[in-house]
Design an enzyme around this catalytic site. Sequence first.
Site, PDB file in Angstrom:
ATOM      1  N   THR A  27       1.469  -5.127   4.109  1.00 15.51           N
ATOM      2  CA  THR A  27       1.385  -5.667   5.469  1.00 15.51           C
ATOM      3  C   THR A  27       0.776  -7.068   5.503  1.00 15.51           C
ATOM      4  O   THR A  27       1.013  -7.814   6.454  1.00 15.51           O
ATOM      5  CB  THR A  27       0.551  -4.742   6.381  1.00 15.51           C
ATOM      6  OG1 THR A  27      -0.744  -4.560   5.806  1.00 15.51           O
ATOM      7  CG2 THR A  27       1.230  -3.407   6.577  1.00 15.51           C
ATOM      8  N   ASP A  28       0.000  -7.428   4.460  1.00 14.47           N
ATOM      9  CA  ASP A  28      -0.755  -8.683   4.549  1.00 14.47           C
ATOM     10  C   ASP A  28       0.138  -9.895   4.818  1.00 14.47           C
ATOM     11  O   ASP A  28      -0.191 -10.750   5.642  1.00 14.47           O
ATOM     12  CB  ASP A  28      -1.566  -8.912   3.270  1.00 14.47           C
ATOM     13  CG  ASP A  28      -2.756  -7.954   3.170  1.00 14.47           C
ATOM     14  OD1 ASP A  28      -3.064  -7.279   4.169  1.00 14.47           O
ATOM     15  OD2 ASP A  28      -3.370  -7.883   2.085  1.00 14.47           O
TER      16      ASP A  28
ATOM     17  N   SER B 191       1.188  -7.704  -1.388  1.00 15.53           N
ATOM     18  CA  SER B 191       1.937  -8.782  -0.725  1.00 15.53           C
ATOM     19  C   SER B 191       1.178 -10.106  -0.727  1.00 15.53           C
ATOM     20  O   SER B 191       1.757 -11.145  -0.431  1.00 15.53           O
ATOM     21  CB  SER B 191       2.344  -8.379   0.691  1.00 15.53           C
ATOM     22  OG  SER B 191       1.254  -8.389   1.564  1.00 15.53           O
TER      23      SER B 191
ATOM     24  N   THR C  76       3.057 -10.833  14.012  1.00 18.74           N
ATOM     25  CA  THR C  76       1.921 -11.326  13.244  1.00 18.74           C
ATOM     26  C   THR C  76       0.959 -10.172  13.024  1.00 18.74           C
ATOM     27  O   THR C  76       0.852  -9.276  13.872  1.00 18.74           O
ATOM     28  CB  THR C  76       1.265 -12.522  13.994  1.00 18.74           C
ATOM     29  OG1 THR C  76       0.310 -13.131  13.135  1.00 18.74           O
ATOM     30  CG2 THR C  76       0.573 -12.120  15.286  1.00 18.74           C
TER      31      THR C  76
ATOM     32  N   THR D 158       0.806  -1.224   0.000  1.00 22.09           N
ATOM     33  CA  THR D 158       0.000   0.000   0.000  1.00 22.09           C
ATOM     34  C   THR D 158       0.835   1.268   0.000  1.00 22.09           C
ATOM     35  O   THR D 158       0.466   2.265  -0.634  1.00 22.09           O
ATOM     36  CB  THR D 158      -0.916  -0.005   1.246  1.00 22.09           C
ATOM     37  OG1 THR D 158      -1.721  -1.181   1.187  1.00 22.09           O
ATOM     38  CG2 THR D 158      -1.806   1.208   1.299  1.00 22.09           C
TER      39      THR D 158
ATOM     40  N   GLN E 148      -3.114 -22.183  17.949  1.00 18.96           N
ATOM     41  CA  GLN E 148      -3.978 -21.149  17.366  1.00 18.96           C
ATOM     42  C   GLN E 148      -4.070 -19.932  18.284  1.00 18.96           C
ATOM     43  O   GLN E 148      -4.505 -18.867  17.853  1.00 18.96           O
ATOM     44  CB  GLN E 148      -5.384 -21.711  17.122  1.00 18.96           C
ATOM     45  CG  GLN E 148      -5.404 -22.770  16.036  1.00 18.96           C
ATOM     46  CD  GLN E 148      -6.786 -23.365  15.802  1.00 18.96           C
ATOM     47  OE1 GLN E 148      -7.789 -22.824  16.239  1.00 18.96           O
ATOM     48  NE2 GLN E 148      -6.822 -24.483  15.108  1.00 18.96           N
ATOM     49  N   CYS E 149      -3.700 -20.104  19.554  1.00 20.12           N
ATOM     50  CA  CYS E 149      -3.700 -18.963  20.480  1.00 20.12           C
ATOM     51  C   CYS E 149      -2.538 -18.046  20.127  1.00 20.12           C
ATOM     52  O   CYS E 149      -1.456 -18.506  19.774  1.00 20.12           O
ATOM     53  CB  CYS E 149      -3.519 -19.427  21.927  1.00 20.12           C
ATOM     54  SG  CYS E 149      -4.867 -20.421  22.520  1.00 20.12           S
TER      55      CYS E 149
HETATM   56  N1  ASP Z   1      -2.970  -5.692   0.403  1.00 16.99           N
HETATM   57  C1  ASP Z   1      -1.873  -4.859   0.814  1.00 16.99           C
HETATM   58  C2  ASP Z   1      -0.601  -5.680   0.744  1.00 16.99           C
HETATM   59  O1  ASP Z   1      -0.354  -6.454   1.617  1.00 16.99           O
HETATM   60  C3  ASP Z   1      -2.081  -4.332   2.183  1.00 16.99           C
HETATM   61  C4  ASP Z   1      -0.934  -3.476   2.685  1.00 16.99           C
HETATM   62  O2  ASP Z   1      -0.079  -3.068   1.941  1.00 16.99           O
HETATM   63  O3  ASP Z   1      -0.909  -3.201   3.863  1.00 16.99           O
HETATM   64  O4  ASP Z   1       0.153  -5.539  -0.178  1.00 16.99           O
END
Ligand code: ASP
Length: 359
Positions: free
Chosen positions: A108-109, A65, A179, A18, A290-291
């Site tokens: 970030t994904d 990502s 995470t 992003t 999973q926690c």
């Molecule tokens: N969908 C975007 C990505 O991971 C979200 C982001 O950049 O935060 O590339």
Amino acid sequence: MTRASARRHVVVLHTGGTLGMERDATGAFAPRAGALQRALAHLPELDDPRLPTIRLEEFDELLDSSDVRPREWQRMADRVAAAFAGTGPDGPGPIARPADGVVVLHGTDTMAYSASALAFLLDGLPGPVVLTGSQLPLVEVRSDARDNLVTSLLLAATPGWAEVAIYLGGGLLRGCRATKVSTHGFDAFASPNLPPLADVGVDVAWRDGLVRPPARGPLRVGRLADVGVVALRLFPGITADTLRNVLRDPVRGLVLETYGSGNAPSRDPELLAVLRDAVERGVVVVNVSQCLRGAVRMGAYAAGRALAEVGVVSGGDMTAEAALTKLLVLLSRGADAAAVADAMARDLAGERSPEPDAA
Ligand code: ASP
């Protein structure tokens, strides 16, 4: 020496995400080549002598990502190593100034996966590698991008530490402990089982004794091979057939995301038999919880002990992202299953805490 010549040097590797996106015709954010350079040209702070000098490198194809795969982790690792060596993006060639630190701009994904993969691929880092991105693009009027970029540059230029970290929204986190926990918050990441390396507010408050120091030896970059590694989150009602399908050849490693302290259904002998068969075929099965907080302790409940009995390895308090990338890096080295299982149980890059009973 003038102040300017003392400026440290940071390579910024733009992979997509992003931060450097623009709106497309439909109004959705999408990567576009050249958009980041245009936006950076309007950031006068980049000329401030308190910031490091920077060299921007971009992936040929900028990615959301969600499209990042292991081959991009390898590309990132190679380019980080080239940045520290000063060999430029295309291998030995015109010598560029060796970087003191690297900032990786990334969506970030899947940032936590890439940060973890880099932590395991880059052995012997001489300086920091800070992954950052943003929830809103740099070109938007209201955005977290500017602060994330400027602060990451300062952190990557700070001497005395050398590890792969994530900086977003005030927290500097160890990459292989992080995470993504929020789709919308500017502090999108958590490090549930390790405090932040530094709290970044009015001051940068480093956590004493936590960051890893620069290595003395050479930087070695691991090579990823085409090995089958999968992750499966258990759910109530999962059948032995589902698990059998997931574990089909050529899968060599499974990260099993279990309940609580590492528990799985224990009243389904077929399910356990599928796991036992897989382990006997040489598949490394790693148990993570999973926690978000806490560690796997397979001896705590009979439902967890059953997994240990069929040869499942404890992932301790590793994140699922760290477990998956570590398994891939280790299996890529071509070691046998027992050696990989053994290494999975050890701390390699600060990704897991010592077992309480082993302390
Ligand atoms: N969908 C975007 C990505 O991971 C979200 C982001 O950049 O935060 O590339």
